[in-house]
Design a protein around this motif. Structure first.
Motif, PDB file in Angstrom:
ATOM      1  N   SER A   1     -18.170  -1.697 -37.409  1.00 40.24           N
ATOM      2  CA  SER A   1     -19.288  -0.758 -37.280  1.00 40.24           C
ATOM      3  C   SER A   1     -20.388  -1.008 -38.309  1.00 40.24           C
ATOM      4  CB  SER A   1     -18.778   0.681 -37.429  1.00 40.24           C
ATOM      5  OG  SER A   1     -18.074   0.839 -38.651  1.00 40.24           O
ATOM      6  N   SER A   2     -20.016  -1.443 -39.514  1.00 41.68           N
ATOM      7  CA  SER A   2     -21.039  -1.645 -40.552  1.00 41.68           C
ATOM      8  C   SER A   2     -21.784  -2.962 -40.316  1.00 41.68           C
ATOM      9  CB  SER A   2     -20.390  -1.656 -41.936  1.00 41.68           C
ATOM     10  OG  SER A   2     -19.597  -2.811 -42.125  1.00 41.68           O
TER      11      SER A   2
ATOM     12  N   ASP B   1     -22.182 -10.160 -29.375  1.00 38.17           N
ATOM     13  CA  ASP B   1     -22.054  -8.700 -29.374  1.00 38.17           C
ATOM     14  C   ASP B   1     -22.038  -8.113 -30.784  1.00 38.17           C
ATOM     15  OD1 ASP B   1     -22.109  -8.443 -26.666  1.00 38.17           O
ATOM     16  OD2 ASP B   1     -19.946  -8.177 -26.404  1.00 38.17           O
ATOM     17  N   LEU B   2     -21.662  -8.915 -31.768  1.00 42.28           N
ATOM     18  CA  LEU B   2     -21.626  -8.407 -33.141  1.00 42.28           C
ATOM     19  C   LEU B   2     -23.001  -7.960 -33.621  1.00 42.28           C
ATOM     20  CD1 LEU B   2     -19.128 -10.926 -34.777  1.00 42.28           C
ATOM     21  CD2 LEU B   2     -18.826  -8.445 -34.642  1.00 42.28           C
ATOM     22  N   LEU B   3     -24.052  -8.539 -33.049  1.00 39.04           N
ATOM     23  CA  LEU B   3     -25.405  -8.173 -33.454  1.00 39.04           C
ATOM     24  C   LEU B   3     -26.076  -7.221 -32.475  1.00 39.04           C
ATOM     25  CD1 LEU B   3     -26.757 -11.614 -34.759  1.00 39.04           C
ATOM     26  CD2 LEU B   3     -25.708  -9.748 -36.036  1.00 39.04           C
TER      27      LEU B   3
ATOM     28  N   PHE C   1     -21.014 -10.764 -41.480  1.00 36.79           N
ATOM     29  CA  PHE C   1     -19.955 -11.605 -42.042  1.00 36.79           C
ATOM     30  C   PHE C   1     -19.067 -12.174 -40.936  1.00 36.79           C
ATOM     31  CE2 PHE C   1     -15.533 -11.877 -43.553  1.00 36.79           C
ATOM     32  CZ  PHE C   1     -15.682 -12.884 -44.515  1.00 36.79           C
ATOM     33  N   LEU C   2     -18.639 -11.303 -40.016  1.00 36.78           N
ATOM     34  CA  LEU C   2     -17.783 -11.747 -38.916  1.00 36.78           C
ATOM     35  C   LEU C   2     -18.505 -12.728 -37.999  1.00 36.78           C
ATOM     36  CD1 LEU C   2     -15.969  -8.419 -37.928  1.00 36.78           C
ATOM     37  CD2 LEU C   2     -15.000 -10.371 -39.154  1.00 36.78           C
TER      38      LEU C   2
END
Length: 311
Positions: free
Chosen positions: A19-20, A84-86, A26-27
């Motif tokens: 969520s952060s 999707d992380l972004l 980083f991921l």
């Protein structure tokens, strides 16, 4: 395929991994590097096996096919997970979700059969060396690969046939970074108990059965070597340790999710990172860095490259 038309839900929202914003960045960087390793390392193995005639053996034929499957399995989930992380809203269409599920289970089924084939190859090479080439002939090797694809398709479609006609009329949030049967069935507007049983009976039995079959086969090989010569046991264990490592890494998430299906926690989505990202990037290292034939092949290829350059 009527379920595709009758379902009210046209898309699913993936909740993802973090969520952060800092964690997401980083991921994204970590998984981008991992995926780069996957799409470079595994095709390199295939390239070596095809190019170098010294690697035209049953073991490396199976290893090349395993590398291709690793690229395929990883590519079904990791690229979308990275993008999707972004994204604030991680959307996947109903059709894309179903397609992803099918490919995951087809590739997973093929990989299980290939791991069995590689275990049989090691058993034959260690326990029956004089008959190795007669037993592991090209026809048998190709049959293993074809059987893997047939079993993979049957495994996926036998579950997909039940899921595709489920009614999805309300909830559409999937607590994961990818689509899979257990998570999707939870969202169906019907009693999913019998479908949970089908998944456990199919994927759960296949995962657990294959895992124990492989572990028992490796134990049998080690015991056979120990009975013949205790001095060769350490050598055999070093040879098999790479295979055992891959088996444990690959099957642990599968058994966690499918043998005891539909967990209330979200830990399974983190475990499956191992199958989709960690195992595919480790396979080239596990099977090659400690493999003398591959090292010699790389040196041979390097010398050939220098020769071509100066010519």
């Amino acid at each position: 395929m009527n379920g595709l038309n009758e379902s009210v839900v046209s898309e699913f929202m993936l909740l993802g991994l973090a969520s952060s914003w800092e964690t997401k960045v980083f991921l994204m960087l970590i998984f981008s590097l991992i995926y780069l390793g996957i799409i470079l390392g595994n095709p390199f193995i295939v390239f070596l096996v095809i190019l170098d005639s010294h690697l035209h053996s049953p073991m490396y034929f199976l290893l090349a096919n395993l590398s291709l499957i690793d690229v395929g399995l990883s590519s079904t989930t990791v690229p979308k997970m990275i993008t999707d992380l972004l994204n604030e809203y991680k959307i996947i269409s109903f059709q894309s979700c179903m397609t992803q599920i099918c490919f995951i289970h087809i590739m997973g089924g093929v990989e299980m059969v290939l791991l069995i084939a590689m275990a049989f190859d090691r058993y034959t090479a260690i326990c029956k060396p004089l008959r190795y080439l007669n037993i592991m002939n090209p026809k048998i090797c190709v049959s293993f690969v074809i059987a893997g694809w047939v079993i993979g398709v049957i495994h996926a479609m036998s579950q997909f046939a039940f899921i595709i006609n489920l009614p999805f009329c309300g909830p559409n949030k999937v607590d994961s970074f990818y689509c899979d049967f257990p998570r999707i069935i939870k969202l169906a507007c019907t009693d999913g108990a019998k479908f949970e049983f089908i998944i456990a009976a199919n994927s759960g039995f296949m995962s657990m059965g294959t895992f124990f079959l492989l572990i028992l086969s490796y134990i049998f090989i080690l015991v056979t070597v120990w009975k013949r010569s205790s001095g060769d046991l350490s050598k055999a264990f070093v040879t098999l340790s790479a295979h055992i490592t891959v088996v444990v890494l690959f099957f642990t998430p599968c058994m966690f999710l499918y043998v005891w299906p539909f967990p209330t926690s979200s830990i399974d989505k983190y475990l499956f990172i191992v199958d989709f990202a960690i195992t595919p990037v480790l396979n080239p290292a596990i099977y090659t860095l400690r493999n003398k034939d591959i090292k010699i092949s790389i040196k041979r290829l390097s010398k050939w490259g220098h020769y071509v350059k100066f010519c």
